[in-house]
Enzyme design. Structure first.
Site, PDB file in Angstrom:
ATOM      1  N   TYR A  92      29.849  58.391  30.182  1.00  0.00           N
ATOM      2  CA  TYR A  92      29.658  57.073  30.298  1.00  0.00           C
ATOM      3  C   TYR A  92      29.074  56.526  28.995  1.00  0.00           C
ATOM      4  CZ  TYR A  92      28.260  52.430  31.258  1.00  0.00           C
ATOM      5  OH  TYR A  92      27.999  50.981  31.113  1.00  0.00           O
TER       6      TYR A  92
ATOM      7  N   GLU B 243      32.426  48.890  27.064  1.00  0.00           N
ATOM      8  CA  GLU B 243      32.318  50.007  28.034  1.00  0.00           C
ATOM      9  C   GLU B 243      33.419  50.926  28.013  1.00  0.00           C
ATOM     10  OE1 GLU B 243      30.209  49.581  31.972  1.00  0.00           O
ATOM     11  OE2 GLU B 243      32.273  49.615  32.499  1.00  0.00           O
TER      12      GLU B 243
END
Lengths: 294, 379
Positions: free
Chosen positions: B101, B189
């Protein structure tokens, strides 16, 4: 006393020759503020109803001895105007410009902290500051403020700042200073800066605080109040009915996930001993009660 | 502005961030054409701005043309939490060895940028943050100095990414930071950022929110604006330059300033009413803006009364009053209007309206009075 500005504060207006700069700059002068100059590159030597215009902040400061600047320029020029003010010797900068990119704000804020630690920025995207009867820098209508104290006001929202002034002035309760810190994600001056200044100001006896959804500044302010504030604080937080995930106008006013809700902020403030009210009118009435009981 | 996944990937690609080869498709035939071009197996992905699309059947693997036809046919038109799928993203399927992530966003309390990196990607980062916060390596970045490769290298080591992925990820993160800053994102993101069995790192998803205040330096964002709005009222508002959010109530709201508009919603709610919308006409609103706002609210069939709440600062109340009168001349406003006017040039504004006061146009001295009146009229 007042905080940040007083009747001796000399102010220049960056953008005085523009429509908004002229209207509000002249209005500030009419209020009694010492508006001593304007800055517009390329228009040095001109004047706006007797206020001399300079090509740069440095020239304006050298000629007038100004310490404060009112920045009223379009978003794409605002960050540079703020830095120019700091480089030119200004120590208190009020920027009302709405719509500055968050990246520019973040860079500008950190440049001020690193390169110009003595400079305070108020805003951007704020109504400015008014110390009734002494100094008005920004877009607040002077006639809704009442001189003589004893209340200090600090607010994240422009129009709600006016509403707060109005609620108190109508009841004959005056203000020492009213500061609009603005609703953008990277404000130059925050709640705690103002609360600390009001706590230290002997003429301010109570503080009214207007918050809104988004971020965690109200929660941080609540923590600070709990530890440091001895004067009574009345608060109102806008946006109880705001839906999550939608930006309510201000770049900073957004509930993301479970964070930033009005309820959480009100709880934190209540927990710190603050009088939390359901709407601006109630907040005004509560403050009037507190002042009258003093 | 939130971007669709495909838009986010296109935006990433501008900054040199590796994404899977793929393209968009609005029809089954177009989906097949993309699949044939990028090569099987492919992933057929619904393009909606809402989470949980995988669980809703919006993401499917297709090994051949027949499977693409079936999945694309099923997903197009699918309703995912109220969002109807009109567009697909078809990309070459990737084998996944590890899921990471990575994101950048603004750290508002600290007034710096915040990088988050985790070797445990593929799941909701909020859950990781809550249950296993030490699995996330947080990096505070000074917006003046930015992120350099040396810092990025230390960061990937601290996050304990697999050795083989570290150098590639460190380089990718610098590019993602450039995309976030130069590209004026509120959020950039990647979840998951994957490591393939062959040892290649690339972005399998893209979540990008753009800072609309920076639109002036990004003409390329125009292409993203298509299909941005689901609510026709919001589309109309955007066209008129108004800051509008549609809600479900019966009292139309017009206020100047975001705080006052929010507060107006709250007060209407407190006196027993429901707001039909949030509408901030902004600072310096003139007659044209006011007229456009009234026309917009008038077009909402749910609205039974309109509450105009103005406290002039940079906005001049006489201009607002002029706008109300002009709007009444231009269009037939079907709901009664309750005005509360204070602040800059308020006297002049009230004087302008005085001769026109009627059962359909009235003023009240305070915000609470006006809210009560508007709510009563909406019942």
């Amino acid at each position: 006393m007042s905080i940040f500005v007083d009747e001796h504060t000399k102010v220049i207006v960056q953008g005085l020759t523009g429509g908004q700069g002229r209207f509000h700059g002249l209005r500030n002068r009419d209020y009694g503020t010492q508006v001593v100059g304007g800055v517009t590159p390329g228009k040095g030597g001109a004047d706006v109803e007797g206020i001399p215009v300079f090509n740069s902040v440095r020239e304006a400061v050298d000629a007038t001895g100004a310490s404060a600047s009112f920045v009223v320029v379009p978003p794409k020029f605002a960050a540079n105007a703020i830095i120019e003010a700091a480089e030119g010797g200004i120590t208190f900068i009020v920027c009302i410009t709405e719509g500055i990119p968050a990246r520019d704000e973040a860079v500008t804020y950190n440049r001020l902290v690193e390169e110009f630690p003595g400079v305070r920025l108020l805003g951007p995207n704020c109504p400015g500051i008014i110390s009734p009867g002494k100094c008005n820098i920004g877009i607040t209508s002077g006639d809704i403020a009442l001189a003589g104290g004893p209340v200090g006001i600090v607010s994240r929202s422009g129009t709600l700042t006016y509403q707060a002034l109005h609620e108190l002035s109508q009841q004959g309760v005056g203000q020492t200073t009213c500061v609009g810190i603005g609703g953008d994600p990277v404000p130059g001056t925050n709640f705690i800066d103002c609360l600390a200044a009001f706590q230290a100001d002997p003429e301010t006896k109570a503080v009214m605080m207007i918050g809104e959804i988004g971020g965690s500044e109200e929660e941080r302010a609540a923590e600070w109040i709990k530890l440091n504030m001895t004067k009574p604080v009345v608060a109102y937080v806008a946006g109880v009915t705001a839906p999550p995930g939608r930006k309510m106008g201000h770049a900073g006013a957004i509930i993301s996930g479970s964070k930033g809700t009005a309820q959480a902020k009100m709880e934190a403030l209540r927990d710190a001993g603050v009088h939390v009210c359901a709407n601006p009118t109630e907040a005004g009435a509560k403050m009037v009660d507190i002042v009258r009981a003093m | 502005m939130d971007l669709f996944e495909y838009q986010g990937k296109q935006y990433f690609a501008r900054y040199g961030i590796a994404v899977s080869p793929g393209d968009v498709a609005d029809t089954v035939e177009a989906a097949i054409a993309v699949a044939e071009r990028v090569g099987y197996p492919v992933v057929v992905k619904a393009q909606v701005k809402v989470g949980g699309r995988g669980k809703a059947g919006g993401v499917k693997l297709a090994n051949n043309v027949d499977e693409v036809r079936t999945h694309a046919g099923n997903i197009l038109g699918l309703d995912i939490k109220g969002h109807v799928v009109r567009r697909l993203w078809i990309e070459r399927s990737s084998d996944i060895a590890k899921e990471y992530y990575a994101s950048f966003t603004l750290d508002r309390p600290n007034k710096t940028h915040l990088g988050m990196l985790s070797a445990q990607g593929g799941v909701e980062i909020e859950i990781v943050a809550e249950e296993n916060p030490e699995a996330i390596a947080f990096l505070s970045i000074d917006p003046v100095r930015g992120l350099d490769l040396a810092t990025s290298r230390r960061w990937v080591a601290e996050a304990e990414l697999d050795e083989v992925a570290r150098e590639q990820t460190a380089e990718l993160l610098v590019k993602l930071y450039d995309c976030y800053t130069e590209g004026d994102c509120d959020l950039a993101e990647i979840n998951p950022l994957i490591l393939t069995p062959e040892g290649v790192v690339h972005a399998l998803d893209a979540k990008v929110t753009l800072d609309e205040n920076a639109s002036f330096r990004h003409p390329e964002w125009e292409a993203f604006r298509e299909d941005e709005f689901e609510d026709p009222r919001e589309k109309m508002a955007k066209a008129k330059g108004l800051n509008y959010i549609g809600l479900d109530g019966t009292v139309g709201i017009i206020a100047n300033g975001a705080g006052l508009a929010m507060s107006t919603l709250d007060v209407v709610n407190q006196v027993g009413g429901t707001a039909a919308n949030f509408l901030d006409i902004g600072g310096g609103a003139n007659a044209d803006v006011m007229a456009a706002a009234l026309e917009l609210i008038n077009a909402d069939p749910k609205v039974k009364s309109i509450f105009v709440n103005i406290f002039g600062g940079i906005t001049r109340v006489d201009e607002v009053a002029q706008g109300v009168l002009e709007a009444l001349e231009r269009v037939k406003i079907t709901s009664p209007i309750v005005l509360r006017l204070d602040g800059t040039n308020a006297e002049a504004g009230r004087a302008l309206l005085a001769p026109h006061v009627s059962a359909n146009l009235m003023t009240e001295p305070t915000m609470l009075d006006a809210a009560r009146r508007a709510v009563a009229l909406a019942k």
